[in-house]
Design a protein around this motif. Structure first.
Motif, short mmCIF file in Angstrom:
data_model
loop_
_atom_site.label_atom_id
_atom_site.label_comp_id
_atom_site.label_asym_id
_atom_site.label_seq_id
_atom_site.Cartn_x
_atom_site.Cartn_y
_atom_site.Cartn_z
N ARG A 107 -38.57 42.68 49.66
CA ARG A 107 -39.84 42.43 48.98
C ARG A 107 -40.17 43.55 48.00
NH1 ARG A 107 -43.84 38.68 50.34
NH2 ARG A 107 -45.70 39.57 49.42
N TYR B 296 -36.50 37.79 46.54
CA TYR B 296 -37.13 36.78 47.40
C TYR B 296 -36.18 36.31 48.49
CZ TYR B 296 -39.22 32.34 48.82
OH TYR B 296 -39.74 31.31 49.55
N PRO C 141 -36.55 33.35 51.41
CA PRO C 141 -37.50 32.31 51.85
C PRO C 141 -38.10 32.66 53.22
CG PRO C 141 -35.46 31.32 51.04
CD PRO C 141 -35.23 32.80 51.10
N CYS D 141 -36.35 32.59 57.34
CA CYS D 141 -35.83 33.78 56.65
C CYS D 141 -34.43 34.16 57.11
CB CYS D 141 -36.79 34.95 56.86
SG CYS D 141 -36.80 35.54 58.55
N SER E 187 -28.01 36.06 51.61
CA SER E 187 -29.17 35.16 51.72
C SER E 187 -29.00 33.90 50.89
CB SER E 187 -30.44 35.91 51.27
OG SER E 187 -31.55 35.05 51.27
N GLU E 188 -28.65 34.07 49.61
CA GLU E 188 -28.58 32.91 48.70
C GLU E 188 -27.21 32.26 48.75
OE1 GLU E 188 -31.06 31.62 46.45
OE2 GLU E 188 -32.37 32.78 47.76
N GLN F 112 -28.76 28.08 53.03
CA GLN F 112 -29.73 27.13 52.47
C GLN F 112 -29.68 25.81 53.25
OE1 GLN F 112 -31.67 28.83 50.95
NE2 GLN F 112 -31.40 28.95 48.73
N VAL G 42 -41.44 26.10 49.57
CA VAL G 42 -40.19 26.61 50.13
C VAL G 42 -39.19 25.46 50.29
CG1 VAL G 42 -39.12 27.71 52.14
CG2 VAL G 42 -41.28 28.59 51.26
N TYR H 109 -37.70 24.93 47.06
CA TYR H 109 -36.83 26.06 46.71
C TYR H 109 -35.44 25.91 47.32
CZ TYR H 109 -34.94 30.71 46.22
OH TYR H 109 -34.11 31.77 45.91
N TYR I 214 -47.82 26.39 42.60
CA TYR I 214 -46.37 26.14 42.61
C TYR I 214 -45.99 24.98 41.69
CZ TYR I 214 -46.67 29.16 46.71
OH TYR I 214 -46.92 30.21 47.55
N ASN J 158 -40.26 31.57 44.63
CA ASN J 158 -39.53 32.84 44.53
C ASN J 158 -40.08 33.70 43.39
OD1 ASN J 158 -38.34 30.84 42.79
ND2 ASN J 158 -36.73 32.31 42.33
N GLY K 149 -44.51 33.93 44.79
CA GLY K 149 -44.73 34.60 46.08
C GLY K 149 -45.59 33.77 47.01
#
Ligand code: FES
Length: 246
Positions: free
Chosen positions: A27, A32, A34, A51, A75-76, A81, A113, A116, A222, A228, A231
């Protein structure tokens, strides 16, 4: 770079300070991950698992896992995902989240989210639970159909407002949000829309009365930019479209 310890998050170095979690360090670095039950104003709760990241190849919750120098965090990646989509799909079928009929649509962190991570419709059978709506308070409505049990309102009311208005009763499939009064009604509490607890709900479970559609659908938080970039809904000032657009 200074001598600060760091880990890598999707191959980018992320510095951290002792005691920070992976989520907190990410952060601060503007990266970002999720999340739903995490809010920087509160101790991590670790309940939603949105997360989820891989730490040195092992799945861990970013909001509760301490940052350690040299960690390799992912993460990505599609594998994560896909897991996040599955978690979100379970949230959507477990409650009654009818986005087109919800006043929070466009300013809902759960919805944002889901977009996302690419979740558009659940693959699972809807539970369609029978839950109530409490409109007994003059300024706010609680729609239990939209509660995801993140306990942010519980924590805010207890730890910041000092009121203990909310609680979660039972466990597992029977867990549900309750109001801490003999009648179980919000109107019988000292809850106020200026409370922190009125500002932290990531879904449309807590709505402020008399503000419906102040911001038209299509121009909400949003609707303008993805989660992302923007926030958490609770972290965005009113002047920038956060909080009030329940
Ligand atoms: Fe980490 Fe919910 S944000 S478990």
């Amino acid at each position: 770079m200074s001598g600060e310890p760091s880990f890598t998050l999707d191959d980018q170095p992320v510095p951290f300070q002792d005691g920070q979690t992976i989520m907190e360090a990410a952060r601060v670095a503007g990266v970002y991950i999720p999340h739903l039950c995490f809010n920087p104003d509160f101790a991590p709760h670790g309940s939603c698992r949105v997360c989820l990241v891989k730490v040195n190849g092992r799945p861990q919750a970013a909001c509760t896992t301490p940052a350690v120098a040299g960690q390799v965090v992912q993460s990505e990646i599609e594998e994560l995902q896909e897991i996040r989509r599955g978690i979100l799909e379970m949230m959507f079928v477990e409650g009654n989240h009818i986005c087109p009929a919800c006043e929070k649509s466009g300013a809902c962190q759960l919805q944002a989210v889901a977009y996302y991570v690419g979740m558009l419709a659940p693959r699972f059978t809807y539970f369609y639970p029978q839950r109530t709506l409490d409109a007994s308070h003059p300024d706010a409505v609680i729609d239990f159909n939209r509660c995801i049990l993140c306990e942010l309102c519980v924590r805010a009311s207890r730890d910041i407002d000092g009121k203990n208005v909310f609680a979660v009763q039972n466990r597992g499939l029977k867990a549900h949000l309750v109001i801490n009064t003999p009648s179980g009604k919000l109107g019988a509490t000292t809850f106020s829309i200026t409370d922190k607890a009125a500002q932290v709900c990531p879904t449309g479970a807590i709505l402020i009365k008399n503000r419906g559609y102040e911001t038209p659908i299509g121009r909400r938080l949003y609707d303008r930019q993805p989660v992302n970039v923007v926030g958490d809904v609770a972290q965005v000032p009113e002047s920038e479209g956060g909080r009030r657009h329940e």
